[in-house]
Design a protein around this motif. Structure first.
Motif, PDB file in Angstrom:
ATOM      1  N   PHE A  12      60.011  41.120   0.055  1.00 46.94           N
ATOM      2  CA  PHE A  12      59.481  41.294   1.712  1.00 46.94           C
ATOM      3  C   PHE A  12      60.372  40.428   2.930  1.00 46.94           C
ATOM      4  CE2 PHE A  12      56.039  42.787  -1.181  1.00 46.94           C
ATOM      5  CZ  PHE A  12      55.918  44.626  -0.746  1.00 46.94           C
ATOM      6  N   GLN A  13      60.219  40.442   3.898  1.00 43.61           N
ATOM      7  CA  GLN A  13      60.500  39.635   4.981  1.00 43.61           C
ATOM      8  C   GLN A  13      59.358  39.963   6.121  1.00 43.61           C
ATOM      9  OE1 GLN A  13      64.241  41.070   6.410  1.00 43.61           O
ATOM     10  NE2 GLN A  13      65.420  41.298   4.173  1.00 43.61           N
ATOM     11  N   ALA A  14      59.560  38.730   7.236  1.00 45.47           N
ATOM     12  CA  ALA A  14      58.259  38.242   7.915  1.00 45.47           C
ATOM     13  C   ALA A  14      58.816  39.530   9.103  1.00 45.47           C
ATOM     14  CB  ALA A  14      58.774  36.884   8.940  1.00 45.47           C
ATOM     15  N   GLY A  15      57.513  39.637   9.420  1.00 47.98           N
ATOM     16  CA  GLY A  15      57.586  41.487  10.544  1.00 47.98           C
ATOM     17  C   GLY A  15      57.292  42.517   9.379  1.00 47.98           C
ATOM     18  N   ASP A  16      57.453  42.652   8.394  1.00 49.76           N
ATOM     19  CA  ASP A  16      57.007  43.983   7.250  1.00 49.76           C
ATOM     20  C   ASP A  16      55.610  44.238   7.439  1.00 49.76           C
ATOM     21  OD1 ASP A  16      59.535  43.694   6.455  1.00 49.76           O
ATOM     22  OD2 ASP A  16      59.424  43.092   4.597  1.00 49.76           O
ATOM     23  N   LYS A  17      55.024  45.386   6.968  1.00 47.85           N
ATOM     24  CA  LYS A  17      53.940  46.433   7.167  1.00 47.85           C
ATOM     25  C   LYS A  17      54.252  46.039   5.600  1.00 47.85           C
ATOM     26  CE  LYS A  17      52.845  46.375  11.855  1.00 47.85           C
ATOM     27  NZ  LYS A  17      51.711  45.330  12.568  1.00 47.85           N
ATOM     28  N   VAL A  18      52.494  45.848   5.000  1.00 46.92           N
ATOM     29  CA  VAL A  18      52.371  46.273   3.424  1.00 46.92           C
ATOM     30  C   VAL A  18      51.139  46.587   3.684  1.00 46.92           C
ATOM     31  CG1 VAL A  18      54.191  44.308   3.222  1.00 46.92           C
ATOM     32  CG2 VAL A  18      51.842  43.751   3.202  1.00 46.92           C
ATOM     33  N   ASP A  19      50.988  47.408   2.107  1.00 43.29           N
ATOM     34  CA  ASP A  19      49.367  47.177   2.330  1.00 43.29           C
ATOM     35  C   ASP A  19      48.742  46.488   0.795  1.00 43.29           C
ATOM     36  OD1 ASP A  19      49.425  49.542   3.659  1.00 43.29           O
ATOM     37  OD2 ASP A  19      49.421  51.023   2.305  1.00 43.29           O
ATOM     38  N   VAL A  20      47.504  45.617   1.233  1.00 45.67           N
ATOM     39  CA  VAL A  20      47.640  44.763  -0.508  1.00 45.67           C
ATOM     40  C   VAL A  20      45.846  45.158  -0.679  1.00 45.67           C
ATOM     41  CG1 VAL A  20      47.109  42.356  -0.437  1.00 45.67           C
ATOM     42  CG2 VAL A  20      48.457  43.310   1.225  1.00 45.67           C
ATOM     43  N   ALA A  21      46.312  45.590  -1.922  1.00 46.21           N
ATOM     44  CA  ALA A  21      45.333  46.138  -2.526  1.00 46.21           C
ATOM     45  C   ALA A  21      44.583  44.922  -3.570  1.00 46.21           C
ATOM     46  CB  ALA A  21      45.397  47.794  -3.895  1.00 46.21           C
ATOM     47  N   GLY A  22      43.263  44.818  -3.800  1.00 42.93           N
ATOM     48  CA  GLY A  22      42.449  44.081  -4.365  1.00 42.93           C
ATOM     49  C   GLY A  22      41.043  44.857  -5.198  1.00 42.93           C
ATOM     50  N   ILE A  23      40.710  44.032  -5.992  1.00 37.55           N
ATOM     51  CA  ILE A  23      38.986  44.306  -6.461  1.00 37.55           C
ATOM     52  C   ILE A  23      38.256  43.335  -5.676  1.00 37.55           C
ATOM     53  CG2 ILE A  23      37.876  44.279  -8.347  1.00 37.55           C
ATOM     54  CD1 ILE A  23      39.962  46.365  -8.966  1.00 37.55           C
ATOM     55  N   SER A  24      37.445  43.943  -5.030  1.00 37.83           N
ATOM     56  CA  SER A  24      35.858  43.507  -4.167  1.00 37.83           C
ATOM     57  C   SER A  24      35.287  42.346  -4.834  1.00 37.83           C
ATOM     58  CB  SER A  24      35.700  43.966  -3.127  1.00 37.83           C
ATOM     59  OG  SER A  24      34.772  45.157  -3.500  1.00 37.83           O
ATOM     60  N   LYS A  25      35.208  41.803  -4.157  1.00 34.82           N
ATOM     61  CA  LYS A  25      33.851  40.158  -5.055  1.00 34.82           C
ATOM     62  C   LYS A  25      32.851  41.450  -4.813  1.00 34.82           C
ATOM     63  CE  LYS A  25      35.463  36.033  -1.923  1.00 34.82           C
ATOM     64  NZ  LYS A  25      34.348  35.364  -1.249  1.00 34.82           N
ATOM     65  N   GLY A  26      32.123  40.642  -6.189  1.00 35.06           N
ATOM     66  CA  GLY A  26      30.984  41.721  -7.002  1.00 35.06           C
ATOM     67  C   GLY A  26      29.765  41.075  -6.056  1.00 35.06           C
ATOM     68  N   LYS A  27      28.738  41.722  -5.813  1.00 37.40           N
ATOM     69  CA  LYS A  27      27.179  41.424  -5.052  1.00 37.40           C
ATOM     70  C   LYS A  27      26.345  42.036  -5.835  1.00 37.40           C
ATOM     71  CE  LYS A  27      29.894  40.783  -1.400  1.00 37.40           C
ATOM     72  NZ  LYS A  27      29.846  39.554  -0.857  1.00 37.40           N
ATOM     73  N   GLY A  28      26.405  42.300  -6.775  1.00 40.98           N
ATOM     74  CA  GLY A  28      25.382  42.161  -7.938  1.00 40.98           C
ATOM     75  C   GLY A  28      24.487  43.511  -7.684  1.00 40.98           C
ATOM     76  N   PHE A  29      23.412  43.814  -8.335  1.00 39.40           N
ATOM     77  CA  PHE A  29      22.630  44.095  -7.358  1.00 39.40           C
ATOM     78  C   PHE A  29      21.786  44.433  -6.287  1.00 39.40           C
ATOM     79  CE2 PHE A  29      18.196  47.182  -6.996  1.00 39.40           C
ATOM     80  CZ  PHE A  29      18.384  48.258  -7.463  1.00 39.40           C
ATOM     81  N   GLN A  30      22.089  45.279  -5.117  1.00 40.78           N
ATOM     82  CA  GLN A  30      21.670  45.421  -3.475  1.00 40.78           C
ATOM     83  C   GLN A  30      21.174  46.431  -2.281  1.00 40.78           C
ATOM     84  OE1 GLN A  30      21.558  42.123  -2.048  1.00 40.78           O
ATOM     85  NE2 GLN A  30      23.402  41.338  -3.715  1.00 40.78           N
TER      86      GLN A  30
END
Length: 207
Positions: free
Chosen positions: A101-119
């Protein structure tokens, strides 16, 4: 289409060429190793499987260890598969680093979000809640659940429950800087997941 595995380090801020502060997320991107190649002849599609992260041999079971031994690569903590446009240019054992990748590229970043427990419903679905005055008897609890003649709650009704810890993708983020020596990519804005969490970086699907 280019893809890479990485680890979210945290957030900071840098100055661009015009002296404007830009909030960025620091991602330790790679180095990743090509572990296996999928071909149309054997698998019906073309893709590459890449590995990332060190792991102790005692934490790897025999089937997975045999998979690494079969392809002649070292043990790795994470394995992910990507369908790229140029799979033929990669061979088993090749290293993929941040310089894809180079500066200026458009990317999609995927991950597992922070768990909040029972809300409750107010935090989970942004319900406005009931009256806060003394006469109100229901402040933060959900009200009617819908139809009364059915005598049941329909599936999918917004209710209190488990929140977070799901796969989230941030689309169209901009690569601000790439440090090849440290295998670090700075992406403008925030990305899903906690610090030290695994993230997937790939070319943005949006033009």
């Amino acid at each position: 289409m280019k893809a890479l595995l990485g680890r979210k380090v945290g957030m900071t801020q840098v100055y661009d060429d015009k002296g404007v502060i830009v909030p960025v997320t620091v991602i330790e991107a790679g180095p990743c190793v090509v572990v296996q190649k999928r071909t149309k002849e054997n698998d019906g599609y073309e893709a590459i499987q890449i590995g990332f992260g060190d792991i102790r041999a005692s934490l790897v079971n025999k089937p997975r260890a045999g998979h690494f031994t079969k392809h002649g690569v070292g043990l790795m903590r994470y394995l992910r598969e990507f369908r790229l446009d140029d799979c033929d240019s990669y061979e088993v054992g090749d290293k993929i680093q941040a310089d894809v990748f180079q500066a200026g590229d458009k990317v999609d970043v995927a991950g597992i979000s922070k768990g909040k427990g029972f809300q409750g419903g107010m935090k989970r679905f942004h319900f406005h809640g009931g009256p806060d005055s003394h006469g109100g008897m229901a402040h933060r609890v959900p009200a009617s659940s819908g139809a009364t003649d059915a005598a049941r709650v329909f599936p999918g009704t917004r209710k209190p429950g488990h929140m977070g810890h799901v796969r989230v993708t941030s689309l169209g983020l901009t690569v601000v800087r790439v440090d090849v020596e440290r295998n670090v990519i700075l992406v403008k804005g925030s990305v899903p997941g906690p610090n030290q969490g695994l993230v997937t970086i790939r070319t943005s699907v949006k033009k």
